[in-house]
Design a protein around this motif. Structure first.
Motif, PDB file in Angstrom:
ATOM      1  N   ALA A   1      51.248 -98.178  18.847  1.00  0.00           N
ATOM      2  CA  ALA A   1      51.968 -99.144  18.005  1.00  0.00           C
ATOM      3  C   ALA A   1      51.269-100.504  18.007  1.00  0.00           C
ATOM      4  O   ALA A   1      51.105-101.143  16.960  1.00  0.00           O
ATOM      5  CB  ALA A   1      53.411 -99.282  18.485  1.00  0.00           C
ATOM      6  N   VAL A   2      50.840-100.943  19.194  1.00  0.00           N
ATOM      7  CA  VAL A   2      50.161-102.244  19.286  1.00  0.00           C
ATOM      8  C   VAL A   2      48.826-102.200  18.549  1.00  0.00           C
ATOM      9  O   VAL A   2      48.458-103.143  17.844  1.00  0.00           O
ATOM     10  CB  VAL A   2      49.961-102.623  20.777  1.00  0.00           C
ATOM     11  CG1 VAL A   2      48.951-103.735  20.909  1.00  0.00           C
ATOM     12  CG2 VAL A   2      51.271-103.062  21.380  1.00  0.00           C
ATOM     13  N   CYS A   3      48.102-101.093  18.704  1.00  0.00           N
ATOM     14  CA  CYS A   3      46.791-100.993  18.039  1.00  0.00           C
ATOM     15  C   CYS A   3      46.941-100.978  16.525  1.00  0.00           C
ATOM     16  O   CYS A   3      46.143-101.586  15.813  1.00  0.00           O
ATOM     17  CB  CYS A   3      46.038 -99.758  18.536  1.00  0.00           C
ATOM     18  SG  CYS A   3      45.412 -99.980  20.209  1.00  0.00           S
ATOM     19  N   GLU A   4      47.979-100.299  16.049  1.00  0.00           N
ATOM     20  CA  GLU A   4      48.205-100.287  14.594  1.00  0.00           C
ATOM     21  C   GLU A   4      48.495-101.694  14.099  1.00  0.00           C
ATOM     22  O   GLU A   4      47.974-102.155  13.084  1.00  0.00           O
ATOM     23  CB  GLU A   4      49.366 -99.353  14.239  1.00  0.00           C
ATOM     24  CG  GLU A   4      48.901 -97.922  14.071  1.00  0.00           C
ATOM     25  CD  GLU A   4      50.048 -96.921  13.907  1.00  0.00           C
ATOM     26  OE1 GLU A   4      51.221 -97.360  13.784  1.00  0.00           O
ATOM     27  OE2 GLU A   4      49.759 -95.712  13.928  1.00  0.00           O
ATOM     28  N   LYS A   5      49.320-102.382  14.884  1.00  0.00           N
ATOM     29  CA  LYS A   5      49.729-103.723  14.476  1.00  0.00           C
ATOM     30  C   LYS A   5      48.552-104.703  14.412  1.00  0.00           C
ATOM     31  O   LYS A   5      48.476-105.538  13.526  1.00  0.00           O
ATOM     32  CB  LYS A   5      50.768-104.222  15.484  1.00  0.00           C
ATOM     33  CG  LYS A   5      51.200-105.616  15.232  1.00  0.00           C
ATOM     34  CD  LYS A   5      52.577-105.801  15.791  1.00  0.00           C
ATOM     35  CE  LYS A   5      53.177-107.001  15.130  1.00  0.00           C
ATOM     36  NZ  LYS A   5      54.620-106.978  15.192  1.00  0.00           N
ATOM     37  N   TYR A   6      47.649-104.591  15.376  1.00  0.00           N
ATOM     38  CA  TYR A   6      46.529-105.543  15.446  1.00  0.00           C
ATOM     39  C   TYR A   6      45.228-104.969  14.856  1.00  0.00           C
ATOM     40  O   TYR A   6      44.154-105.525  15.055  1.00  0.00           O
ATOM     41  CB  TYR A   6      46.287-105.972  16.894  1.00  0.00           C
ATOM     42  CG  TYR A   6      47.333-106.915  17.433  1.00  0.00           C
ATOM     43  CD1 TYR A   6      47.157-108.297  17.368  1.00  0.00           C
ATOM     44  CD2 TYR A   6      48.503-106.435  18.015  1.00  0.00           C
ATOM     45  CE1 TYR A   6      48.110-109.174  17.873  1.00  0.00           C
ATOM     46  CE2 TYR A   6      49.466-107.307  18.511  1.00  0.00           C
ATOM     47  CZ  TYR A   6      49.261-108.670  18.443  1.00  0.00           C
ATOM     48  OH  TYR A   6      50.215-109.525  18.948  1.00  0.00           O
TER      49      TYR A   6
ATOM     50  N   HIS B   1      43.412-102.309  15.631  1.00  0.00           N
ATOM     51  CA  HIS B   1      42.381-101.782  16.517  1.00  0.00           C
ATOM     52  C   HIS B   1      42.291-100.273  16.301  1.00  0.00           C
ATOM     53  O   HIS B   1      43.298 -99.632  16.022  1.00  0.00           O
ATOM     54  CB  HIS B   1      42.732-102.042  17.983  1.00  0.00           C
ATOM     55  CG  HIS B   1      42.841-103.494  18.312  1.00  0.00           C
ATOM     56  ND1 HIS B   1      41.814-104.386  18.068  1.00  0.00           N
ATOM     57  CD2 HIS B   1      43.853-104.211  18.854  1.00  0.00           C
ATOM     58  CE1 HIS B   1      42.203-105.596  18.456  1.00  0.00           C
ATOM     59  NE2 HIS B   1      43.429-105.523  18.929  1.00  0.00           N
ATOM     60  N   GLU B   2      41.077 -99.759  16.464  1.00  0.00           N
ATOM     61  CA  GLU B   2      40.900 -98.315  16.320  1.00  0.00           C
ATOM     62  C   GLU B   2      41.044 -97.663  17.685  1.00  0.00           C
ATOM     63  O   GLU B   2      40.215 -97.865  18.566  1.00  0.00           O
ATOM     64  CB  GLU B   2      39.509 -98.033  15.732  1.00  0.00           C
ATOM     65  CG  GLU B   2      39.307 -96.572  15.425  1.00  0.00           C
ATOM     66  CD  GLU B   2      37.862 -96.291  14.988  1.00  0.00           C
ATOM     67  OE1 GLU B   2      37.220 -97.169  14.387  1.00  0.00           O
ATOM     68  OE2 GLU B   2      37.392 -95.188  15.299  1.00  0.00           O
TER      69      GLU B   2
ATOM     70  N   LYS C   1      37.352-101.282  18.913  1.00  0.00           N
ATOM     71  CA  LYS C   1      37.427 -99.833  19.126  1.00  0.00           C
ATOM     72  C   LYS C   1      37.798 -99.540  20.573  1.00  0.00           C
ATOM     73  O   LYS C   1      37.127-100.005  21.482  1.00  0.00           O
ATOM     74  CB  LYS C   1      36.042 -99.235  18.854  1.00  0.00           C
ATOM     75  CG  LYS C   1      36.024 -98.207  17.766  1.00  0.00           C
ATOM     76  CD  LYS C   1      34.614 -97.668  17.602  1.00  0.00           C
ATOM     77  CE  LYS C   1      34.667 -96.360  16.849  1.00  0.00           C
ATOM     78  NZ  LYS C   1      33.372 -95.980  16.314  1.00  0.00           N
ATOM     79  N   LEU C   2      38.860 -98.768  20.784  1.00  0.00           N
ATOM     80  CA  LEU C   2      39.287 -98.444  22.136  1.00  0.00           C
ATOM     81  C   LEU C   2      39.196 -96.942  22.339  1.00  0.00           C
ATOM     82  O   LEU C   2      39.851 -96.181  21.623  1.00  0.00           O
ATOM     83  CB  LEU C   2      40.742 -98.871  22.359  1.00  0.00           C
ATOM     84  CG  LEU C   2      41.126-100.350  22.480  1.00  0.00           C
ATOM     85  CD1 LEU C   2      40.889-101.107  21.201  1.00  0.00           C
ATOM     86  CD2 LEU C   2      42.577-100.480  22.891  1.00  0.00           C
TER      87      LEU C   2
ATOM     88  N   MET D   1      46.133-102.336  30.956  1.00  0.00           N
ATOM     89  CA  MET D   1      44.915-101.746  30.391  1.00  0.00           C
ATOM     90  C   MET D   1      44.378-102.601  29.249  1.00  0.00           C
ATOM     91  O   MET D   1      43.182-102.912  29.198  1.00  0.00           O
ATOM     92  CB  MET D   1      45.223-100.322  29.902  1.00  0.00           C
ATOM     93  CG  MET D   1      44.098 -99.649  29.154  1.00  0.00           C
ATOM     94  SD  MET D   1      44.527 -97.945  28.732  1.00  0.00           S
ATOM     95  CE  MET D   1      45.521 -98.208  27.260  1.00  0.00           C
ATOM     96  N   LEU D   2      45.278-103.001  28.354  1.00  0.00           N
ATOM     97  CA  LEU D   2      44.824-103.817  27.216  1.00  0.00           C
ATOM     98  C   LEU D   2      44.223-105.134  27.707  1.00  0.00           C
ATOM     99  O   LEU D   2      43.203-105.596  27.204  1.00  0.00           O
ATOM    100  CB  LEU D   2      45.988-104.082  26.261  1.00  0.00           C
ATOM    101  CG  LEU D   2      46.519-102.828  25.553  1.00  0.00           C
ATOM    102  CD1 LEU D   2      47.788-103.150  24.781  1.00  0.00           C
ATOM    103  CD2 LEU D   2      45.464-102.235  24.619  1.00  0.00           C
ATOM    104  N   GLU D   3      44.854-105.715  28.719  1.00  0.00           N
ATOM    105  CA  GLU D   3      44.378-106.994  29.222  1.00  0.00           C
ATOM    106  C   GLU D   3      43.092-106.862  30.040  1.00  0.00           C
ATOM    107  O   GLU D   3      42.115-107.563  29.805  1.00  0.00           O
ATOM    108  CB  GLU D   3      45.474-107.653  30.064  1.00  0.00           C
ATOM    109  CG  GLU D   3      45.041-109.002  30.605  1.00  0.00           C
ATOM    110  CD  GLU D   3      46.163-109.713  31.365  1.00  0.00           C
ATOM    111  OE1 GLU D   3      47.328-109.302  31.257  1.00  0.00           O
ATOM    112  OE2 GLU D   3      45.834-110.675  32.072  1.00  0.00           O
ATOM    113  N   TYR D   4      43.095-105.943  31.011  1.00  0.00           N
ATOM    114  CA  TYR D   4      41.972-105.859  31.949  1.00  0.00           C
ATOM    115  C   TYR D   4      40.752-105.166  31.341  1.00  0.00           C
ATOM    116  O   TYR D   4      39.624-105.594  31.552  1.00  0.00           O
ATOM    117  CB  TYR D   4      42.381-105.113  33.226  1.00  0.00           C
ATOM    118  CG  TYR D   4      43.226-105.922  34.175  1.00  0.00           C
ATOM    119  CD1 TYR D   4      44.510-106.329  33.831  1.00  0.00           C
ATOM    120  CD2 TYR D   4      42.753-106.286  35.432  1.00  0.00           C
ATOM    121  CE1 TYR D   4      45.296-107.066  34.707  1.00  0.00           C
ATOM    122  CE2 TYR D   4      43.540-107.019  36.320  1.00  0.00           C
ATOM    123  CZ  TYR D   4      44.808-107.399  35.947  1.00  0.00           C
ATOM    124  OH  TYR D   4      45.578-108.118  36.822  1.00  0.00           O
TER     125      TYR D   4
END
Ligand code: IPM
Ligand code: MN
Length: 357
Positions: A27-32, A34-35, A2-3, A302-305
């Motif tokens: 797009a990345v969250c949909e693909k993986y 993630h909410e 959850k983000l 942001m996704l990484e850190y």
């Protein structure tokens, strides 16, 4: 996963580039799977227009409740040309940095093979350059008091202040980054002139003892500015105070070929903020020509850190590199005789790439 993120587009081209970065994140969250929950808030000149405050309390509360902040840019010409303005958009950015305790600003400088020709520097100097500037963000001249004018208005003053603990935490962080990279740290100061710089050097030498594996060097800022364009490959991690870091990172962007490419992360006590290093570029606002890549790369940071989603971040970076390889780029980095793409075209291309790869 959850983000929960706060989206602060700000002024000028901020809203346009942030929209593309948000689309890439979605797009990345949909693909993986993630909410992703996101809420927008005001900061900068648009916040002054609406509330009188460049960093309204409601914006601060949203940032505090979020896991990360995606930030665009702030600043508007009407304030730059009015020295008597009581409240300025930039104060919103400073208030956010101070109130969120964002003492470290991390600005990676990397070169993209397909863009080497865009840099005013010779290709052999910059090919493969890859370093990270760590800029102190809540001290020094930006925040030191007193600041102001004499009664007759003919004298002005700023104060540069640093305390031991402020230096310790940023230098330690820089050593830790160096340990994870090529184990070289350059500490940039002006210790031949400034008392604050002499304290930086003293504290840094103490901390260096805890990191014997790291090769540590000390450079005066004028010399560092020269070396950055003469021999950028000699740097791995650079740590420096607030104002020097502001100036050196603009210089660093020249190496990559455009201001529109460098992302950054600001980290500290509370929620981290991810933003491009460029400003609000008001001349381009609303024209759909601004380069969204620095902000899209900030979303990758942001996704990484903030969420430790390395694969997801990697996919965004791959998409960005692919867009440059194929030449779907905005006018600032388009080659001679190439038709530049618009902000939205670049963003859409990247979203499509993420969906397909
Ligand atoms: C930056 C910007 C800001 C700064 C301005 C907009 C206040 O130049 O983030 O580098 O000077 O820190
Ligand atoms: Mn700057």
């Amino acid at each position: 996963m959850k983000l929960n993120i706060a989206v602060l587009p700000g002024d000028g081209i901020g809203p346009e580039v942030v929209e593309q970065a948000l689309n890439a994140t979605i797009a990345v969250c949909e693909k993986y799977n993630h909410e992703l929950n996101y809420k927008h808030a005001l900061v900068g000149a648009c916040a002054i227009d609406e509330t009188g405050n460049p960093y309204p309390d409601s914006t601060h509360e949203l940032c505090m409740q979020s896991d990360a902040v995606l930030f665009g840019a702030i600043g508007a010409p009407k304030y730059d040309n009015d020295p008597s303005a009581k409240v300025r958009p930039e104060q919103g950015l400073l208030a956010m940095r101070k109130n969120l305790g964002l003492f470290a600003n991390i600005r990676p400088v990397t070169t993209f093979p397909s863009l080497v020709h865009k840099s005013p520097l010779r290709a052999n100097l910059i090919e493969g350059a890859d370093f990270m500037c760590i800029r102190e963000l809540t001290g020094g001249l930006y925040f030191g008091r007193p600041q102001g004018r004499s009664e007759d208005g003919n004298t002005a003053y700023d104060t540069c202040v640093y305390s031991r603990y402020e230096i310790e935490r940023i230098v330690r962080l820089a050593f830790e980054y160096a340990m994870k990279r090529r184990k070289k740290l350059t500490i940039v100061d002006k210790a031949n002139i400034l008392a604050t710089s002499r304290l930086w050097r003293e504290v840094s030498k103490e901390i260096a003892k805890d990191f014997p594996e790291v090769e540590t060097e000390y450079l005066f800022v004028d010399n560092a500015a020269m070396r950055m364009i003469q021999w950028p490959k000699s740097f791995d991690v650079i740590v420096t105070e607030n104002m020097f870091g502001d100036i050196l990172t603009d210089e660093g962007s020249v190496i990559t070929g455009s201001m529109g490419l460098l992302p950054s992360a600001s980290i500290g006590a509370h929620t981290s903020v991810f933003e491009p290093i460029h400003g609000s570029y008001p001349q381009a606002a609303g024209k759909n020509i601004a380069n969204p890549l620095a902000t899209i790369l900030s979303a990758a940071m942001m996704l990484e850190y903030a969420f430790d989603l390395k694969e997801e971040a990697g996919l965004i970076r791959k998409a960005v590199a692919a867009s440059m390889d194929i030449g779907v780029v905005t006018e600032d980095i388009a080659g001679d005789g190439m038709k530049p793409s618009s902000t939205t075209e670049v963003g859409q291309w990247i979203v499509n790439y993420i969906k397909k790869n």
